[in-house]
Structures are given as structure tokens and as C-alpha cells.
Design an enzyme around this catalytic site. Sequence first.
Site, PDB file in Angstrom:
ATOM      1  N   ASP A 137     -26.504   0.247  -6.677  1.00 51.67           N
ATOM      2  CA  ASP A 137     -27.314   1.384  -7.175  1.00 51.67           C
ATOM      3  C   ASP A 137     -25.351   1.847  -7.712  1.00 51.67           C
ATOM      4  OD1 ASP A 137     -27.908   3.896  -8.654  1.00 51.67           O
ATOM      5  OD2 ASP A 137     -27.810   4.857  -5.728  1.00 51.67           O
ATOM      6  N   HIS A 197     -24.722   0.804 -11.907  1.00 48.28           N
ATOM      7  CA  HIS A 197     -24.488   2.068 -13.157  1.00 48.28           C
ATOM      8  C   HIS A 197     -23.210   1.852 -13.236  1.00 48.28           C
ATOM      9  CE1 HIS A 197     -28.321   5.032 -13.187  1.00 48.28           C
ATOM     10  NE2 HIS A 197     -27.655   5.090 -11.549  1.00 48.28           N
ATOM     11  N   HIS A 211     -29.873  -2.610 -10.610  1.00 55.06           N
ATOM     12  CA  HIS A 211     -29.366  -1.180 -11.094  1.00 55.06           C
ATOM     13  C   HIS A 211     -28.077  -1.015 -10.492  1.00 55.06           C
ATOM     14  CE1 HIS A 211     -31.651   3.331 -10.210  1.00 55.06           C
ATOM     15  NE2 HIS A 211     -30.864   3.081  -9.794  1.00 55.06           N
ATOM     16  N   ASP A 229     -20.582   4.168 -14.656  1.00 54.83           N
ATOM     17  CA  ASP A 229     -19.474   5.516 -14.289  1.00 54.83           C
ATOM     18  C   ASP A 229     -19.473   5.294 -12.409  1.00 54.83           C
ATOM     19  OD1 ASP A 229     -22.264   5.878 -14.218  1.00 54.83           O
ATOM     20  OD2 ASP A 229     -22.365   8.075 -14.938  1.00 54.83           O
ATOM     21  N   GLU A 234     -37.435   8.768  -5.730  1.00 58.48           N
ATOM     22  CA  GLU A 234     -35.806   8.971  -4.674  1.00 58.48           C
ATOM     23  C   GLU A 234     -36.521  10.177  -4.017  1.00 58.48           C
ATOM     24  OE1 GLU A 234     -31.449   7.957  -5.265  1.00 58.48           O
ATOM     25  OE2 GLU A 234     -32.525   8.333  -7.096  1.00 58.48           O
ATOM     26  N   HIS A 291     -35.814   6.552 -12.740  1.00 59.09           N
ATOM     27  CA  HIS A 291     -35.656   6.609 -11.661  1.00 59.09           C
ATOM     28  C   HIS A 291     -36.919   7.808 -10.759  1.00 59.09           C
ATOM     29  CE1 HIS A 291     -31.731   4.970 -12.088  1.00 59.09           C
ATOM     30  NE2 HIS A 291     -31.520   5.714 -11.130  1.00 59.09           N
ATOM     31  N   GLY A 323     -31.044  11.001 -13.850  1.00 57.79           N
ATOM     32  CA  GLY A 323     -30.666  12.513 -13.157  1.00 57.79           C
ATOM     33  C   GLY A 323     -31.467  12.767 -11.998  1.00 57.79           C
TER      34      GLY A 323
END
Length: 313
Positions: free
Chosen positions: A271, A7, A5, A9, A194, A191, A164
Site C-alpha cells: 500500500d 502508492h 498495490h 506518494d 476498506e 479501492h 480516496g
Amino acid sequence: MTDLHLHLDGSLSPEFILKQAQKDGVLLPADTLPSLEPYLTVGGSCGSLNEYLEKFDLPLSVLQTEDALEQGVYDLMANLAKEGLHSAEIRFAPQLHLSRGLSQEDVVQAAISGLKSACRDFAVDGSLILCCMRMADNHIANETTLAVAARHLSSGVAGLDLAGAEGLFPTRSFESLFRKASLKDIPFTIHAGEAAGPESIRDALRFGAVRIGHGIRCMEDPSLLDELVKRQIPLEVCPTSNAQTKACDSLEKHPVLKLLDYGIRVTVNTDNRTVSNTNLKKEFELLRSCLHMTDAQETSLIENARRSLFKNL
């Protein structure tokens, strides 16, 4: 070790962002590393997932060309290899990289090129997860992401995700999209659990998720815990991020080891390396210091991640 997991960006190095911004003429709020880092990283005062997500605007601004995407993936994979990781699945949303005229197909091809170069140069195993987004009025963009994933599945792309603001856009609203993914045999994670509760996880499982991103609010539903154990659904848990977004109260109260001991296939991940100021080694060190993780528990967490790569499910 394996990071499931991760990301793109949220994990770009500040050094890469500065270099790429200068190359592409992107105006940044600061022009030195020390002054730039506060714009990229959250502190202990982060109040919510939505506040956490605000840190993505700046790195996204430098990922709008094919060269930037190719080099960004390459740079991230190079840093993972330096830290001793054996494999990683890097996720990003192609629809967020179109401001300079690229198509989602262009975006993914550029990312795959950077990935393949890095895997060759650093002898590390990597693949991409394409994120659909929880946003208003982006149904067509999400359908396009699904189509691009289908074209490149097993040729750089491992699966799909839904990312998102979970609290604003419920998981159940995306059922038809992911039913189509299942019909096309595209594996996906979502996701869930959370910013929203157990019902979000249940919705994701109901329409075919084979992994759950985060998922720690399953602790609120004993019957869901039992289902996760029975089906051996991997949870992609990200301890530091979970504490920062207030998905849990603090690292000391994080349920990751309780979930592991309950029999759930838990994995530990970063993450967003830059946003959360972390790496995988640091995550495990925190579990030792804050939760008194044992050697046996660490071994289980590491093995769970390897077994839970999309290609191994």
C-alpha cells in the site's frame, strides 16, 4: 515477488523527499531524516483511513515538477529492485500533481520516463496505474485521467484505479466514469471494502472492476465471498495498512489467510511503504509471526500476485 498495490506518494523514501524539497525550494516541517519521519509515517495510534490519508500532503508537495515525478518513480523502483522484487504496479493520481502548472499529460509522461529508465537500469518489470479520485467536484479531472490512461495504455500505463475517502464518496457514484473505461478496454481496480462494506465491492464488480483494492470486508457477506471465488477476482490486500486504517481490528485478526483458504485469489501488498513503515518482505514476515502462515500459503500468495498483474489478466 510482485507488489500490485503501491502508492507513489505514500512510498517515497524520506531521503528522496529531503533531497527533492531542497532542489525545488519546498519548505518542509523538518530538515533532518529523524525529525522528518514522524510527518511521513503513522503509528499504532492511527484511528481511521481519513487520518491515515493526512500523511500524503507532505510527499505530494515535493511531486509537483516533471523532474520530481521522474526521479520519484525511479527512486522507488530502485528501492524495490534492491529488495529483490521482480515486478510492481505503481499507482498515483495525476490530478494531484498540478500545483506548479503541469497538465495531467505532463505528469504521466514524466512518470513513464522515470519508470522506463528504472526498468532498464535495474532489470525489474514495472507499470503505472492512474488513480481517479473520490473528491467533490472533480468530475472533469477524473475524465481527464481516463483520457490520459487511454493514450498511454500498454506504453507504461497498465490500468486505472479509484482512490480516496471511500466512506465519504461511495463507489456507486463513479459508475458512469468506469463504464466509459470499460468501453475503452481500460482495465481497472477500485479501492473497495476498506472503509465501506461489501456493497462497495459489489458496486465495483457490477461496473467492471477486474481487481479489488483491499476488499477485506467481503468477509461480512458470504454470497460475495462465493462470487469472488467463482470469478477469481484478485484482492489486493495490504495487511499492515489495513490494521492501521482500522479496516480490521489488528494484524492478529486480519482475514487474509482465511480468504486464501476459502479459495479467493488473495495477494499481499504494501500500500504505502513509507506511511506504513513497511516493505513486502516485512509484510510476509508479519503474516508468519501474527497469523502462522505456512510455506504453502506464502507460495500461493506470491503466485497469486504474479498472475494478477494487469498484463496477465
